[in-house]
Design a protein around this motif. Structure first.
Motif, PDB file in Angstrom:
ATOM      1  N   PRO A  70      26.685   4.562  13.199  1.00  0.00           N
ATOM      2  CA  PRO A  70      26.343   5.643  14.120  1.00  0.00           C
ATOM      3  C   PRO A  70      25.367   5.082  15.169  1.00  0.00           C
ATOM      4  CG  PRO A  70      25.569   6.118  11.874  1.00  0.00           C
ATOM      5  CD  PRO A  70      26.108   4.730  11.870  1.00  0.00           C
ATOM      6  N   PRO A  71      25.715   5.142  16.432  1.00  0.00           N
ATOM      7  CA  PRO A  71      24.888   4.467  17.436  1.00  0.00           C
ATOM      8  C   PRO A  71      23.419   4.897  17.423  1.00  0.00           C
ATOM      9  CG  PRO A  71      26.943   5.237  18.408  1.00  0.00           C
ATOM     10  CD  PRO A  71      26.921   5.743  17.007  1.00  0.00           C
ATOM     11  N   HIS A  72      23.169   6.187  17.090  1.00  0.00           N
ATOM     12  CA  HIS A  72      21.773   6.638  17.159  1.00  0.00           C
ATOM     13  C   HIS A  72      20.911   6.089  16.037  1.00  0.00           C
ATOM     14  CE1 HIS A  72      23.164   9.406  14.087  1.00  0.00           C
ATOM     15  NE2 HIS A  72      21.938   9.876  13.932  1.00  0.00           N
ATOM     16  N   ARG A  73      21.505   5.436  15.069  1.00  0.00           N
ATOM     17  CA  ARG A  73      20.691   4.839  14.004  1.00  0.00           C
ATOM     18  C   ARG A  73      20.313   3.393  14.324  1.00  0.00           C
ATOM     19  NH1 ARG A  73      18.047   8.340  11.545  1.00  0.00           N
ATOM     20  NH2 ARG A  73      17.767   6.997   9.724  1.00  0.00           N
TER      21      ARG A  73
ATOM     22  N   GLY B  44      24.549   3.967  24.400  1.00  0.00           N
ATOM     23  CA  GLY B  44      23.780   4.978  25.137  1.00  0.00           C
ATOM     24  C   GLY B  44      23.147   6.042  24.259  1.00  0.00           C
ATOM     25  N   ASN B  45      23.644   6.235  23.058  1.00  0.00           N
ATOM     26  CA  ASN B  45      23.048   7.252  22.186  1.00  0.00           C
ATOM     27  C   ASN B  45      21.950   6.697  21.278  1.00  0.00           C
ATOM     28  OD1 ASN B  45      24.240   9.695  22.967  1.00  0.00           O
ATOM     29  ND2 ASN B  45      26.169   9.071  21.983  1.00  0.00           N
ATOM     30  N   ALA B  46      21.634   5.428  21.498  1.00  0.00           N
ATOM     31  CA  ALA B  46      20.533   4.831  20.739  1.00  0.00           C
ATOM     32  C   ALA B  46      19.284   4.837  21.608  1.00  0.00           C
ATOM     33  CB  ALA B  46      20.891   3.409  20.343  1.00  0.00           C
ATOM     34  N   HIS B  47      18.128   5.009  20.974  1.00  0.00           N
ATOM     35  CA  HIS B  47      16.876   4.873  21.709  1.00  0.00           C
ATOM     36  C   HIS B  47      16.693   3.402  22.096  1.00  0.00           C
ATOM     37  CE1 HIS B  47      15.840   8.914  20.544  1.00  0.00           C
ATOM     38  NE2 HIS B  47      14.631   8.822  21.047  1.00  0.00           N
ATOM     39  N   GLY B  48      16.176   3.193  23.292  1.00  0.00           N
ATOM     40  CA  GLY B  48      15.937   1.829  23.731  1.00  0.00           C
ATOM     41  C   GLY B  48      14.515   1.655  24.222  1.00  0.00           C
TER      42      GLY B  48
ATOM     43  N   THR C 286      17.033  10.458  15.794  1.00  0.00           N
ATOM     44  CA  THR C 286      17.004  11.882  15.455  1.00  0.00           C
ATOM     45  C   THR C 286      18.377  12.550  15.506  1.00  0.00           C
ATOM     46  OG1 THR C 286      14.739  12.050  16.266  1.00  0.00           O
ATOM     47  CG2 THR C 286      15.955  14.107  16.061  1.00  0.00           C
ATOM     48  N   HIS C 287      19.130  12.280  16.546  1.00  0.00           N
ATOM     49  CA  HIS C 287      20.354  13.055  16.782  1.00  0.00           C
ATOM     50  C   HIS C 287      21.483  12.135  17.246  1.00  0.00           C
ATOM     51  CE1 HIS C 287      23.023  16.109  18.429  1.00  0.00           C
ATOM     52  NE2 HIS C 287      22.266  17.036  17.855  1.00  0.00           N
ATOM     53  N   PRO C 288      22.691  12.359  16.742  1.00  0.00           N
ATOM     54  CA  PRO C 288      23.798  11.457  17.088  1.00  0.00           C
ATOM     55  C   PRO C 288      24.129  11.434  18.576  1.00  0.00           C
ATOM     56  CG  PRO C 288      24.433  12.932  15.291  1.00  0.00           C
ATOM     57  CD  PRO C 288      23.093  13.387  15.771  1.00  0.00           C
ATOM     58  N   SER C 289      23.956  12.562  19.265  1.00  0.00           N
ATOM     59  CA  SER C 289      24.420  12.554  20.655  1.00  0.00           C
ATOM     60  C   SER C 289      23.423  13.136  21.652  1.00  0.00           C
ATOM     61  CB  SER C 289      25.741  13.317  20.752  1.00  0.00           C
ATOM     62  OG  SER C 289      25.546  14.633  20.271  1.00  0.00           O
TER      63      SER C 289
ATOM     64  N   GLY D 211      19.175  13.586  22.945  1.00  0.00           N
ATOM     65  CA  GLY D 211      17.763  13.239  22.810  1.00  0.00           C
ATOM     66  C   GLY D 211      17.445  11.756  22.869  1.00  0.00           C
ATOM     67  N   SER D 212      18.464  10.905  23.007  1.00  0.00           N
ATOM     68  CA  SER D 212      18.119   9.493  23.135  1.00  0.00           C
ATOM     69  C   SER D 212      17.647   9.235  24.565  1.00  0.00           C
ATOM     70  CB  SER D 212      19.331   8.617  22.821  1.00  0.00           C
ATOM     71  OG  SER D 212      20.261   8.682  23.882  1.00  0.00           O
TER      72      SER D 212
END
Ligand code: TPP
Ligand code: SF4
Ligand code: MG
Lengths: 351, 611
Positions: free
Chosen positions: A56-59, A78-82, B439-442, B444-445
């Motif tokens: 999952p990209p956000h992880r 793009g859905n991951a924090h950078g 936090t969220h999959p899609s 808030g990043s």
């Protein structure tokens, strides 16, 4: 450098992974790097690896320093924090982030200037501290962003576009990483996706400091005759120690390798690496031999690529610090604040 | 005439560093406190480990003044190397306690002094064979003799020794024996007591005696800090060490034996602050402890944390600068370096605790403020507070208090389709919302960077969004005024023409100085600043006085500069009283300076007439 938008990486957009995500879900914003820059191929390999691993990209947390290479995390996941930190200091920021939440995957992207020049100290210490991360250096042998000065990985005798010759010795980050205690060490080439993608997959799966030195030609400043980091030079001098495929339970073990001597390396979580050895004697678990091999080939003017060193059950910084299983950033007030009764005892001991 | 004083005198112990005298000296101070008499103690030590002189000063003061007094009424001279200086430092008519095992020529004494010679070495050599034993027991024996000449309740010292070596009866017996030998010898051979005496009193109450660094580190534990990244640097080292030992006691997981904290001794201060910023970005409470040189190294990162709005806590235990300066002496000389740390337009939140009690309080508060304001917060200690034990109000904690994590959007918040812009000022207070990674999959990043971006964290090099963002950061700083600890005012009662402004460790001598001035009939109002940005009350205080004396322990009047630039205070109004030789400022110094300045202000100005 050009700021013209380029088409997104080409891929079969209908293909879905186990999470039901498409390649598109692993993309970032449009790259602003020069057309043909090796760094974009690394981004593409990272996206492929994450897609294929069903992550999952956000992880994933993407961290970098400053440089063209350090800009790339904007261009994938793009859905991951950078976090684009400061020049040469990605390793400390990544270390802190990792301390806060051991459950995310940490991807550090850096350049040869960022890691071998200004950030050499932090590169070294994050590795010897055993931070669980994938540390990729996009190594072009120059400072791209500041327009082509020599970096500390530029080979002695290498020529700049305008003719200046490097008189200083080069730092080999691969040898250094092995020396410093990295437990997964590889070198690859941005132009060799077949080698790079499985390497990144295996590095992500590895628990411990995984380092990949990825030669990544700078088409603007270091892709000419006389450069030792150009596409042509690297293709001509590449000496692969092995080719590999990274195998999860889901993937069939039949990798599309030419027949040769193969070796399957089991990893701690049941996944494995299938190595096709180019060199029958090469043992990826032998640290001393690895350093020897690298130095021998360096003298011969060859660039060994592939998985150079692997420690199977390494453990990481959190194991050394004996931290609780829950991420530190999830601990509650009750976990953290000892309360007034404990304070009363402390007061009593101070009278 | 020999000095006569009960419960009000200064004893200075002159020691050789590393000789094991520290614990006996501390025992003396704690015994006085146990007798209900307040003490103020200070270590004076050079930047060396062993063999060089150190001093331990104990001000015995029933009235409760805790600042340094200056001078000494009794010197316990155990260091031949500093003998001359030590003898010279004694007040007229004072006392000199020394080891008379070896003869010292008469010329080495002063006629006005009462000399108390005890043959400590001789007795020790007779009693003990082992060299280390001789050294250690000599200190306890000296304490025994001292307790006799000062008329102290020896049972208090005996009780302290028994507590200290609880469970080690052999050690207790050995120490009690040495104590008795010294005391008995003094009672038999000297005139006891002398003019200085300690008498049971009731001046200590429930106060505790603790070092500022230990207190601050305990504050960090209570403030919920989980990540500490540091690099050894006097006088901040014991803060990180304090955190380590308190965490071991208080933050272990009972079931698994694992740690609810992570402490990393980094390779330098750059890495320390990098780790803190990475952890803060990822939602853990993180801090570093350092001093001026470390702050200098952290500059680039501090600009990033300010601009990218990442919570971080820094404990700066200030020492004498610049450079290695006076590494083991105290100063308040990093005020500007911290307030404006980094390049570009930056401003940072500072907290100024007065003593260990506030170091604990502000130490915990700093983490709430950092999360609430999403910015670095500096707790401005100094060597005087940090490396000395002080009597201070007991630590207190309200069990209903919740850690304030600030504006963080959860997965549920994001699912509710609330608009998320990392740098969007939704509440008008300049503080945006943030999300933790993962936090969220899609939703808030966002991408964190030190480069210009718009309210939605999208890269831009446009001037408009840049200026807007810089203005919002100013709004946020304005908001911070209501979050930092409010200044405290000690009003003279009737409308006073003059005000005094001070902060940090100047507070203890200031209390006494104001008492001295008021006793002389001088009416001054006093404000103690406890945070930066300055609360509006600071503007009002300056506006309502003809002149305000700003008392600081640095050369360049750094807080005064801050008052002028940040709230536009008139330079004519702000008159500096500065002390920066590395020793803590005394009440006498402050009172004299202010009395002098008031006298000058009251005589009509002549400059105009002369020109
Ligand atoms: C403190 C500091 N000094 C200098 C710079 C300027 N600078 C930006 S990127 C860079 C070199 C980047 O080289 P490298 O890491 O190899 O990245 P590349 O652009 O080659 O990918 C330099 C010197 C900076 N950003 N910060
Ligand atoms: S590294 Fe070189 S090719 Fe790549 S973007 Fe920078 S300047 Fe262009
Ligand atoms: Mg480069």
């Amino acid at each position: 450098m050009t700021y013209l938008p380029k088409p997104k990486f080409r891929h079969p957009s209908i293909e879905k992974n186990a999470l039901g995500l498409t390649h598109r879900d692993y993309e970032g914003s449009i790259s602003t790097l020069c057309a043909g820059c090796g760094h974009d191929s690394i981004s593409s390999a990272i996206m492929h690896a994450c897609f294929e691993l069903d992550l999952p990209p956000h992880r994933i947390a993407k961290l970098s320093g400053i440089g063209c290479s350090s800009k790339t995390p904007t261009y994938f996941l793009g859905n991951a924090h950078g976090f684009n930190s400061v020049h040469g200091r990605m390793p400390s920021v990544l270390t802190g982030a990792n301390l806060a939440n051991k459950d995310l995957i940490y991807l550090g992207v850096s350049g040869d200037g960022d890691s071998a020049s200004i950030g050499f100290g932090q590169f070294a210490h994050s590795i010897r501290r055993g931070v669980n991360m994938v540390y990729i250096v996009a190594n072009n042998g120059v400072y791209g962003l500041t327009k082509g000065q020599f970096s500390a990985t530029s080979d002695k005798g290498a020529k700049l576009k305008k003719g200046a010759v490097n008189t200083d010795d080069a730092i080999d980050l691969v040898t250094m990483a092995i020396h410093l205690g990295a437990t997964f060490v590889a070198r690859s080439f941005s132009g060799d996706k077949k080698q790079l993608v499985p390497l990144i997959k295996a590095a992500i799966d590895h628990k411990g400091p995984a380092f990949i030195d990825c030669i990544s030609p700078c088409v603007a400043f270091n892709n000419h005759d006389g450069s030792t980091k150009s596409f042509d030079y690297v293709r001509a001098h590449n000496e692969a120690v092995n080719a590999l495929d990274f195998i999860t339970e889901r993937a069939p073990i039949t990798a599309d390798y030419d027949p040769g001597q193969t070796q399957q390396v089991k990893l701690h979580d049941g996944t494995s690496i299938l190595l096709r050895k180019m060199n029958a004697d090469y043992d990826i678990h032998d640290r001393v031999a690895a350093i020897n091999y690298l130095m021998k080939h360096d003298v011969a003017g060859e660039i060994p690529t592939g998985l150079v060193y692997l420690e199977d059950e390494p453990g990481d910084m959190h194991d050394r610090l004996n931290t609780v299983d829950r991420p530190l950033n999830e601990l509650s007030d009750a976990d953290l604040v000892p309360g007034s009764a404990a304070l009363a005892k402390i007061n009593a001991s101070l009278r | 005439m020999a000095i006569e004083s009960v419960n009000d005198f200064v004893v200075r112990f002159a020691n050789v560093n590393g000789s094991g005298s520290a614990s006996a000296n501390l025992l003396f101070a704690r015994a006085v406190m146990r007798m209900g008499v307040p003490v103020a103690t200070r270590n004076i030590f050079p930047s060396n480990i062993q063999g060089l002189p150190t001093w331990f000063e104990v001000r015995v003061c029933e009235q409760g003044w805790l600042g340094a007094r200056g001078g000494a009424d009794l010197v316990v001279a155990m260091n031949p190397q500093t003998w001359d200086k030590d003898v010279a430092s004694i007040e007229y008519g004072g006392y000199l306690f020394y080891d008379c095992s070896r003869p010292i020529p008469a010329s080495k004494f002063r006629e006005d002094l009462t000399v108390i010679g005890v043959p400590l070495t001789e007795i020790c050599n007779r009693e003990y064979n082992d060299a280390r034993q001789r050294q250690l027991m000599k200190n306890i024996m000296g304490l025994g003799a001292l307790s006799a000449v000062l008329d102290m309740d020896v049972s208090v010292i005996e009780a302290l020794l028994s507590e200290q070596f609880k469970g080690k009866q052999k050690l207790i017996d050995a120490n009690l024996k040495a104590l008795a030998i010294g005391r008995d010898w003094a009672l038999a051979n000297l005139q006891c007591p002398i003019g200085l005496r300690v008498k049971q009193a009731d001046g200590v109450g429930d106060r505790i005696y603790v070092e500022g660094n230990a207190a601050a580190s305990l504050g960090a534990v209570y403030g919920g800090a989980t990540v500490c990244a540091w690099y050894p640097l006097t006088p901040s080292t014991s803060l990180a060490e304090g955190f380590t030992s308190y965490c071991k006691r208080l933050r272990g997981d009972a079931e698994t034996g694992k740690n609810k904290y992570a402490i990393v001794q980094c390779e330098d201060e750059l890495a320390s602050i990098g780790v803190v910023i990475g952890a803060g970005w990822n939602g853990a409470r993180a801090f570093t402890a350092t001093s001026g040189p470390g702050i200098s190294l952290m500059q680039e990162f501090l600009g990033l944390a300010y601009f990218a709005e990442i919570p971080a806590v820094l404990f700066n235990v200030q020492r004498g600068g610049p450079s290695t300066g006076m590494p083991t002496r105290t100063q308040q000389s990093d005020v500007l370096a911290c307030a404006y740390a980094s390049h570009g337009d930056t401003k940072h939140v500072l907290l100024f605790p007065r003593d260990p009690g506030e170091a604990f309080e502000f130490g915990a508060l700093a983490f709430d403020l950092a999360d609430r304001l999403q910015t670095p917060v500096f707790v401005m200690l100094d060597l005087e507070i940090g490396m000395n034990s002080h009597l201070t109000k007991p630590f207190a904690w309200d069990d209903d208090r919740k850690l304030d994590r600030g504006k963080v959007m959860s997965k549920a918040d994001l699912d509710s389709s609330r608009d998320f812009g990392r740098y969007l000022d939704v509440d008008g207070d300049g503080i945006p919302f943030r999300t933790y990674p993962g936090t969220h999959p899609s939703r808030g990043s966002f991408f964190t960077r030190g480069t210009t971006r718009d309210a939605y964290a999208r890269y831009t090099e446009e001037g408009g969004p840049y200026v807007e963002n810089m203005q919002r950061l100013l709004r946020k700083f304005e908001t911070a005024k209501s979050y930092v600890p409010a200044p405290l005012i000690d009003s003279a009662g009737a409308a006073a023409r003059f005000g005094v402004l001070h902060y940090g460790s100047t507070a203890a001598p200031m209390d006494e100085a104001i008492d001295m001035l008021r006793k002389q009939g001088m009416q001054v109002d006093v404000m103690r600043v406890r945070g930066f940005p300055f609360a509006h009350a600071v503007d009002d205080f300056i506006a309502s006085h003809e002149k305000v004396f700003v008392v600081e322990q640095n050369r360049d009047a750094q807080l005064r500069t801050l008052l002028m630039t940040e709230i536009g205070a008139s330079p004519d109004k702000l008159v500096s009283v500065l002390h920066y030789d590395g020793s803590p400022v005394t009440a006498r110094y402050i009172a004299r300076a202010i009395a002098d300045l008031v006298a000058r202000a009251e005589t009509p100005a002549k400059e105009g007439a002369l020109s």
